[in-house]
Design an enzyme around this catalytic site. Sequence first.
Site, mmCIF file in Angstrom:
data_model
loop_
_atom_site.group_PDB
_atom_site.id
_atom_site.type_symbol
_atom_site.label_atom_id
_atom_site.label_comp_id
_atom_site.label_asym_id
_atom_site.label_seq_id
_atom_site.Cartn_x
_atom_site.Cartn_y
_atom_site.Cartn_z
ATOM 1 N N HIS A 1 38.454 39.871 43.328
ATOM 2 C CA HIS A 1 39.269 38.767 44.812
ATOM 3 C C HIS A 1 38.361 40.037 46.087
ATOM 4 O O HIS A 1 38.877 41.193 46.246
ATOM 5 C CB HIS A 1 40.320 37.928 44.870
ATOM 6 C CG HIS A 1 39.840 37.731 45.587
ATOM 7 N ND1 HIS A 1 41.093 37.854 47.015
ATOM 8 C CD2 HIS A 1 40.469 36.165 45.845
ATOM 9 C CE1 HIS A 1 40.806 36.707 47.807
ATOM 10 N NE2 HIS A 1 40.906 35.472 47.209
ATOM 11 N N GLU B 1 40.513 31.265 39.887
ATOM 12 C CA GLU B 1 38.990 30.272 39.635
ATOM 13 C C GLU B 1 39.416 29.729 38.164
ATOM 14 O O GLU B 1 39.202 28.652 37.026
ATOM 15 C CB GLU B 1 38.336 30.572 39.915
ATOM 16 C CG GLU B 1 37.873 30.875 41.253
ATOM 17 C CD GLU B 1 37.838 29.289 42.369
ATOM 18 O OE1 GLU B 1 38.879 28.666 41.930
ATOM 19 O OE2 GLU B 1 37.321 29.356 42.772
#
Length: 368
Positions: free
Chosen positions: A251, A310
């Site tokens: 991320h 996700e």
Amino acid sequence: MNAHASAPPEGLEGVVAARTVLSEVDGQAGRLIIRGRSLDDLAGTTRFEDLVSLLFEGFFEDLPTDLTAALGAARAEVFAEVTHLDADLAAHEPVEAVRALMARLADGDDLATALRLIAAPAVFTPAVIRIQAGQRPVAPGPALPHAADILRMLTGVAPGAAQIAGLDAYLVTVSDHGLNASTFAARVVASTRAGLTSAVLAGISALKGPLHGGAPGPVIEMLDGIGSPDNARAWIEAALARGERLMGFGHRIYRVRDPRADALKGPVRALAASGGGGAGRVAFAEAVEAAALDILKTHKPDRPLDTNVEFYTALLLEALDFPPSAFTCVFAMGRVAGWLAHAREQLAGGRLVRPQSVYVGPEPRKAA
Ligand code: ACO
């Protein structure tokens, strides 16, 4: 090359592009605050329509306390657009077909426009999925809560409590997340005063990319490619050796585990326990996750790469019977609330977003 090629001019490093009361992403602590509430408190306890009220408070006049009826009416209204889903459009990727139908909605800055934009991906996504599967779209049930109606429009049958709770937890979890790429895109367009529909179309276009909201479909491809826990290490090592990235990990902001991954893990397990997806699938995914985290530590020792939202999104949406090709559309069903609140916040501030670029090209040639 220009002398400034290697470094931005003084004052441009880490420029703050927006001040917001909407959400804060703390990448060091792994914490997400949405309008003064911790995600841990919101996910699993809050319905999506109540989260929309929380985000919209102060940004729209005449906001009803309970948006259930207003959103139901908006779903019924936008369903008329589904007649424009012809064979050519239905052959596109679901997110492109949904975006094209959303582009038919009129621009505006008011609450009615915002509610239609929230209703649009919720109504168009099940319709596109069903038409692609050779089935007829199911019309909205305006009296139903938002998440329950989405699942009913998807499958044609009334969903169970665990399914509704799972989708509510997902929509709440992804509703807002600081100045991510799609929210930034939406704010830029809103700042030109183009209207909320234009801002949301910019948001969904940015969300579609695999480095942003397009990752969970490939997570399923990865799990299917691995096939069994015994194969996880070999498959992951081979993928990294080919220079590929592992979808669902890493991320830009989080240097620790993405708190949204854990917010979704509970609903994923609850769904598995209620029969959706199966406990075996969850155990397998957890084994893949553990192998991936272990390997990523040695693959990139200087870059903490942990599970992002996700990974568990993929498992949750799979258990809810959404096809992987439409996962990005379901993400848009939740994030549209954040795009709209940010668009209104940008309008309230009144300034055009105009970042400065850094020229690194050649100086003009002197005339001979
Ligand atoms: N797998 C393997 N390596 C990775 C991964 C990954 N998932 N993520 C980053 N890296 C590596 C990069 O290859 C890079 O290595 P290099 O320096 O040798 O080139 C290094 O880590 C740093 O990567 P950056 O691209 O600089 O990191 P950035 O902050 O730009 O990327 C991103 C963040 C795009 C999310 C990235 O981690 C990624 O591509 N992850 C996979 C896709 C994904 O899961 N996207 C969903 C994100 S969550 C969301 O948007 C809702």
